[in-house]
Design a protein around this motif. Sequence first.
Motif, mmCIF file in Angstrom:
data_model
loop_
_atom_site.group_PDB
_atom_site.id
_atom_site.type_symbol
_atom_site.label_atom_id
_atom_site.label_comp_id
_atom_site.label_asym_id
_atom_site.label_seq_id
_atom_site.Cartn_x
_atom_site.Cartn_y
_atom_site.Cartn_z
ATOM 1 N N LEU A 78 5.534 12.013 3.514
ATOM 2 C CA LEU A 78 4.452 11.973 2.523
ATOM 3 C C LEU A 78 4.496 13.178 1.588
ATOM 4 O O LEU A 78 5.034 14.229 1.934
ATOM 5 C CB LEU A 78 3.097 11.943 3.249
ATOM 6 N N THR A 97 -0.954 14.021 -0.099
ATOM 7 C CA THR A 97 -1.207 12.990 0.900
ATOM 8 C C THR A 97 -1.130 13.592 2.295
ATOM 9 O O THR A 97 -1.931 13.280 3.176
ATOM 10 C CB THR A 97 -0.188 11.852 0.747
ATOM 11 N N ILE A 138 0.839 -1.203 0.000
ATOM 12 C CA ILE A 138 0.000 0.000 0.000
ATOM 13 C C ILE A 138 0.877 1.258 0.000
ATOM 14 O O ILE A 138 2.076 1.191 0.274
ATOM 15 C CB ILE A 138 -0.985 0.004 1.206
ATOM 16 N N SER A 139 0.262 2.383 -0.303
ATOM 17 C CA SER A 139 1.015 3.641 -0.421
ATOM 18 C C SER A 139 1.358 4.216 0.954
ATOM 19 O O SER A 139 0.830 3.786 1.973
ATOM 20 C CB SER A 139 0.178 4.650 -1.189
ATOM 21 N N GLY A 140 2.236 5.209 0.955
ATOM 22 C CA GLY A 140 2.627 5.845 2.208
ATOM 23 C C GLY A 140 1.441 6.423 2.972
ATOM 24 O O GLY A 140 1.326 6.262 4.180
ATOM 25 N N GLN A 166 -1.632 5.500 2.777
ATOM 26 C CA GLN A 166 -2.438 4.401 3.325
ATOM 27 C C GLN A 166 -1.760 3.785 4.540
ATOM 28 O O GLN A 166 -2.420 3.432 5.516
ATOM 29 C CB GLN A 166 -2.666 3.338 2.247
ATOM 30 N N LYS A 167 -0.421 3.704 4.482
ATOM 31 C CA LYS A 167 0.301 3.170 5.637
ATOM 32 C C LYS A 167 0.043 4.024 6.867
ATOM 33 O O LYS A 167 -0.162 3.522 7.962
ATOM 34 C CB LYS A 167 1.810 3.130 5.365
#
Lengths: 336, 218
Positions: A171, A175, A141-143, A145-146
């Motif tokens: 980020l 984001t 998953i993306s940053g 989302q993390k």
Amino acid sequence: MIQIEELRKTYRVRGREVTAVDGVDLTVREGEIFGVLGRSGAGKSTLLRCVNLLERPDSGRVVVDGEDLLALGGAGLRRARQRIGMIHQHFGLLGSRTVAGNVAFPLEVMGVPRAERAERVAELLDLVGLAGHADAHPAQISGGQKQRVGIARALAGRPKVLLSDEATSALDPDTTASILQLLRDLNRRLGLTVLLITHEMEVVKRICDSAAVMRDGRFTESGRVTELLARPGSELARGLFPLPPAEPRPGTTLLEVTFAGDSTDQPFVSALARKYSLDVNILGGAIETIGGERVGRLRLELPGGPEANAAQIAFLRDSGLTVVLTAPATDQEDAR
Amino acid sequence: MNWDEVTPLLWPATRETLYMTGVATLFTAVLGLLLGVLLVVTERGGLLSAPPVNRVLSFAVNVGRSLPFLILMVAIIPFTKVVVGTSIGNAAAIVPLTVGAIPFYARLVEIALREVDTGVIAAAEAMGATRREIVGKVMLREARPGLVSGLTVTVIALIGYTAMAGTVGGGGLGNLAIVYGYQRFEGKVMLATVVLLVLMVLIIQAAGDLVARRLTHR
Ligand SMILES: Nc1ncnc2c1ncn2[C@@H]1O[C@H](COP(=O)(O)OP(=O)(O)OP(=O)(O)O)[C@@H](O)[C@H]1O
Ligand SMILES: [Mg+2]
């Protein structure tokens, strides 16, 4: 909600002493977002890590939600930590567990039964907008989302307090904005008290109710953001509303006018010009909405020297504005 | 000797090698893991910070690692006798095999555990996890691919050691190679043992890689 008194922490590295936190007092009120702003090495992380005693201070008091943490033993401290959420710059997720498994971890630590855990995990993932990613692994998953997983995990124990160590520093700007928005929402909806540290003005500008500027282990200023902005010489104001360096031309007066809070809605520039029949020059400025209030700084040029403008300056100050005179740099040079 | 005479010799020897390697692996996995964890948690600033203990353990591991297996085997004969009652045969070989492999695996465990992101450990601490939970649910679990790869390397080293143990009466393929291949110049036996040892190593490496890959979520 968080009360810190006279906190001190010194590291000893190869005989040399580094005082990371040097007598900090800090009060975070219930339901507010408090930001600590500072450069790298200012001691921000150390300060934050002292709030849940990941780092033991050398002296001082740390009270969170009425509990004096330094008075607690091992088990008591662990229980207290379960009620203090924390999110991290590099997320700190378990790579070997799925998203759902990561959120379940603190629940396991708290001893929540398995069936209840699954339910709570689903609820938390929903809260941070990750319902569809329960079975993904962090590497997939993306940053952003993390960090959402990190936030869900931090909220598992229904904490009243959330600590954030540079949660958005890894980020990109979009984001970052969405994570800050999420923190704001959670703060409003759950009444969550947030203490965050950051080196980005942007973070303070977007979501903080109160802030402090930290330098060399101390707070150089601290208070509600709108109050700080109105304070003459405030570093925060200068950082949030940078004005290019300038010096007055001969026969003019340069003013830096900061407006915040009650003073924002008056058209003071035109009022000044009309009242004293002046030609007011606006040389620079920035205006933003912070915490729902309009705040800004302007650099004004008035004809005539400072003595000639005493009444005008008094007028501005009486209108509730913060006025700082820019001294001519040439004077000092001549004096040499 | 023709192949009909060679093959009946191979199976018991292979079984002995597998037996020695298997049992030694079992003990090594458990004790090496324990020692590796201790090496990490007792270091200064670790979960169970105890620098003196750490120095002692580290020294013991270094000594164990620096002794050539052949010398270790002879040196600990008295200990072996105490444990299994004799110093010759399969069971007796397992003792030096295990003693030799434990420090080897412990270092590999230590390396794998150090690879675990300290941020994850701090996060678990911040959640109020106990030390036991941090070791079990965070460190060991996050390090699983490295622990498996390390064990694979260790098992393969153990196979090598069993061959050496064979030369001094430990049985197994090593013994077979010496007795028939070397002392009686039976080239076929030598060839067969070499092929079998290579096969064993290849299979173990492949299996280890597969498991390690399964445990990695990248
Ligand atoms: N574990 C440690 N051991 C020794 N010195 C440390 C340790 N942690 C921090 N320091 C020192 O304390 C000072 C403050 O560090 P800290 O990490 O709190 O700063 P920071 O404001 O969070 O910086 P950054 O923005 O880079 O994260 C630094 O001089 C740092 O070198
Ligand atoms: Mg930091």
